[in-house]
Structures are given as structure tokens and as C-alpha cells.
Design a protein around this motif. Structure first.
Motif, PDB file in Angstrom:
ATOM      1  N   GLU A 200       0.871  -1.172   0.000  1.00 30.89           N
ATOM      2  CA  GLU A 200       0.000   0.000   0.000  1.00 30.89           C
ATOM      3  C   GLU A 200       0.908   1.221   0.000  1.00 30.89           C
ATOM      4  N   ALA A 201       0.757   2.038  -1.033  1.00 30.06           N
ATOM      5  CA  ALA A 201       1.579   3.237  -1.145  1.00 30.06           C
ATOM      6  C   ALA A 201       0.964   4.361  -0.341  1.00 30.06           C
ATOM      7  N   GLY A 202       1.795   5.111   0.358  1.00 37.88           N
ATOM      8  CA  GLY A 202       1.300   6.237   1.143  1.00 37.88           C
ATOM      9  C   GLY A 202       2.390   6.765   2.036  1.00 37.88           C
ATOM     10  N   SER A 203       2.038   7.680   2.878  1.00 38.75           N
ATOM     11  CA  SER A 203       2.997   8.261   3.812  1.00 38.75           C
ATOM     12  C   SER A 203       2.346   8.341   5.194  1.00 38.75           C
ATOM     13  N   PRO A 204       2.355   7.248   6.000  1.00 39.58           N
ATOM     14  CA  PRO A 204       3.154   6.065   5.676  1.00 39.58           C
ATOM     15  C   PRO A 204       2.376   5.066   4.810  1.00 39.58           C
ATOM     16  N   GLY A 205       3.115   4.183   4.173  1.00 45.30           N
ATOM     17  CA  GLY A 205       2.560   3.016   3.519  1.00 45.30           C
ATOM     18  C   GLY A 205       3.340   1.824   4.020  1.00 45.30           C
ATOM     19  N   PRO A 264      -5.101  -4.807   1.381  1.00 45.08           N
ATOM     20  CA  PRO A 264      -6.110  -5.335   0.475  1.00 45.08           C
ATOM     21  C   PRO A 264      -5.501  -6.536  -0.267  1.00 45.08           C
ATOM     22  N   THR A 265      -6.216  -7.617  -0.350  1.00 46.25           N
ATOM     23  CA  THR A 265      -5.682  -8.797  -1.018  1.00 46.25           C
ATOM     24  C   THR A 265      -5.241  -8.481  -2.442  1.00 46.25           C
ATOM     25  N   ALA A 266      -5.974  -7.589  -3.105  1.00 43.92           N
ATOM     26  CA  ALA A 266      -5.672  -7.279  -4.500  1.00 43.92           C
ATOM     27  C   ALA A 266      -4.457  -6.355  -4.666  1.00 43.92           C
TER      28      ALA A 266
END
Length: 273
Positions: A200-205, A264-266
Motif C-alpha cells: 500500500e503506497a502512502g505516507s506512511p505506507g 487489500p488482497t488485490a
């Protein structure tokens, strides 16, 4: 906080002597590898891959001695010890090598060991492509706010370890899960292989990487997962609450819980070819 803008290989003939020489120069020879320590449970057989593949590299990655705690960059033990083994590669004494950085380090070390210098390249968080080949020519990236540009410098040139480490530290400083996502493409979990990731991309991820795979007689897939985390800490193989732990089974629902993050599984990816 890090800016979001921001092996020993066991001497195994399957891997090929020429492929192993770079590892023997850099990693302890007698360390136990992932595939040596973690025998698949009864009814399952490990899946093997071409000798020079990234999957084989990960399966043969060296581990620290049994019982080793996960250490932080400052030498303290991680508070939440959720692992069964610790990968044997050194941290910096700064809070730089976090989850995405550890994944990029493994990928870069794989190509470095193969002497495939032109394959070592990552995108930083403003979208700039940063290949190691330009660092090796003495070029460096000038950072001004969110803008970056290449400049020719008097910095050390070549493909030696010192230049490579300087390159990696730049990547750790200006890349993260958001930029790493641009290096990846979506993949079906049914085609899972070592080297693939949940992210999962993010800040944070967060990101975890598949490092081994086994198959049951009826086609069931099980796999091992490794992660780093925040703050900077040694990469480690995760345990779980199942009877097959540390082996995970393919998630059946919409989410995939791991000890410190639920994905998320996907949200499953592989590196672009």
C-alpha cells in the motif's frame, strides 16, 4: 522522519559458481539460508526457479543465527518482535532503510551481484528516474525543493561498493512506497512467486515481500514473507497465527492481515520486467 519525496549464498551447485562469486566476496559463507532453515511442512514441496533468477536469490539469502532479535538502526531491539528469522544484511546507523528501502536494496543487490549495472535504477518520489550507471560516471542529483537535476561532479566514479552504497543512500532518502509503486505492476495472487510484494503506497505506507514458495500435492500455495518497517530495522521473516507458521496461505477474503499491517488482497504486485 524520512522524506517521502521524498549474502552469503550457501555454496549450492544449483546456483552456479559464476553467479555465486560476487556473494562470496560480500557475505558470510557459512550462514544458513532461507531455504535451508525453513523446510516446507509435510505434504508440501519447495518450488525451485532458474539459478540466476531473483526468486532463487531470495530463497538462498543468508540469515542471522537462530534466535536473533530484530534490531533497529540505533542498535536497540525492535519492541514488537513478530519474526522467526532475521535476514543478514547490515543497516545504516541512520533511520533510512525502512520497508520500501529494504525491498529496493534486495533488488539492487541482486543486480549488483550479477554485475548487471544497467538494471539498477529506481524512480524517486518526484518521478525522476535515477540509474546507478549515471552515479558510476560521477554524476549526482542536485535536489532543490521538489526539483531535481543531474550535475557532473568530482565524486568518486566506478562500480565499486563505495559508489554503490552512496547511490543506495540517495535512493533511500528520496524514494518510498509511493515511488516504488511505479516500478511495479499488478499481478494475480494465483501466480505468486518469490520477489512479488503486497504493498500500500502512502505516507506512511507499507510493503512485504514474498521470499519463498512451496506447493501442496493438490496445488495449494504457501509462502514466506519478509519485511522491514519503521523506524529503520533489520529485514525479517514474519510469523503468523496459523498451524503452518511461518508459512502463509493465499488469502481468501478481501484483506490480507500480516502481523503489523493489513493489506487489500488485490494490492499485489511484481517488478516490471
Amino acid at each position: 522522519m524520512k522524506l517521502e519525496f521524498g549474502l552469503k549464498f550457501k555454496l549450492d551447485l544449483r546456483c552456479g559458481i559464476c553467479f555465486l562469486i560476487p556473494f562470496l566476496l560480500s557475505f558470510p559463507i557459512f550462514s544458513e539460508s532461507i531455504q535451508e532453515r525453513f523446510v516446507p511442512p509435510n505434504g508440501y514441496s519447495r518450488v525451485y526457479y532458474p539459478k540466476e533468477s531473483f526468486s532463487t536469490y531470495l530463497q538462498n539469502f543468508p540469515l542471522k543465527p537462530k534466535g536473533s532479535p530484530v534490531l533497529l538502526y540505533n542498535g536497540n531491539q525492535k519492541q514488537n518482535q513478530v519474526h522467526v528469522a532475521v535476514l543478514d544484511f547490515p543497516l545504516l546507523k541512520r533511520d533510512l532503510i525502512q520497508c520500501a528501502d529494504a525491498v529496493m536494496k534486495l533488488r539492487a543487490e541482486y543486480f549488483y551481484a550479477k554485475r548487471e549495472w544497467n538494471q539498477i535504477r529506481f524512480t524517486i518520489s518526484n518521478g525522476m528516474d535515477v540509474p546507478f550507471s549515471r552515479f558510476s560516471k560521477g554524476e549526482r542529483v542536485l535536489v532543490k525543493g521538489n526539483k531535481t537535476s543531474w550535475i557532473q561532479t568530482k565524486a568518486k566514479k566506478g562500480i565499486g561498493r563505495e559508489v554503490f552504497e552512496e547511490y543506495l543512500q540517495f535512493i533511500y532518502s528520496y524514494a518510498g512506497t509511493i515511488s516504488l509503486k511505479s516500478e511495479l505492476q499488478k499481478k494475480s495472487i494465483q501466480k505468486l512467486e518469490p520477489g512479488d510484494v503486497w504493498m500500500e503506497a502512502g505516507s506512511p505506507g507499507h510493503v512485504v515481500m514474498v521470499v519463498d514458495k512451496a506447493m501442496g500435492k493438490d496445488g495449494q500455495t504457501i509462502f514466506l514473507l519478509a519485511q522491514s518497517y519503521m523506524p529503520s530495522q533489520e529485514m525479517h521473516i514474519l510469523k503468523n497465527g496459523s498451524s503452518l507458521s511461518p508459512w502463509f496461505t493465499l488469502p481468501q477474503g478481501a484483506t490480507f492481515p500480516t502481523p503489523e499491517w493489513e493489506f487489500p488482497t488485490a494490492a499485489f504486485y511484481e517488478f516490471r520486467k
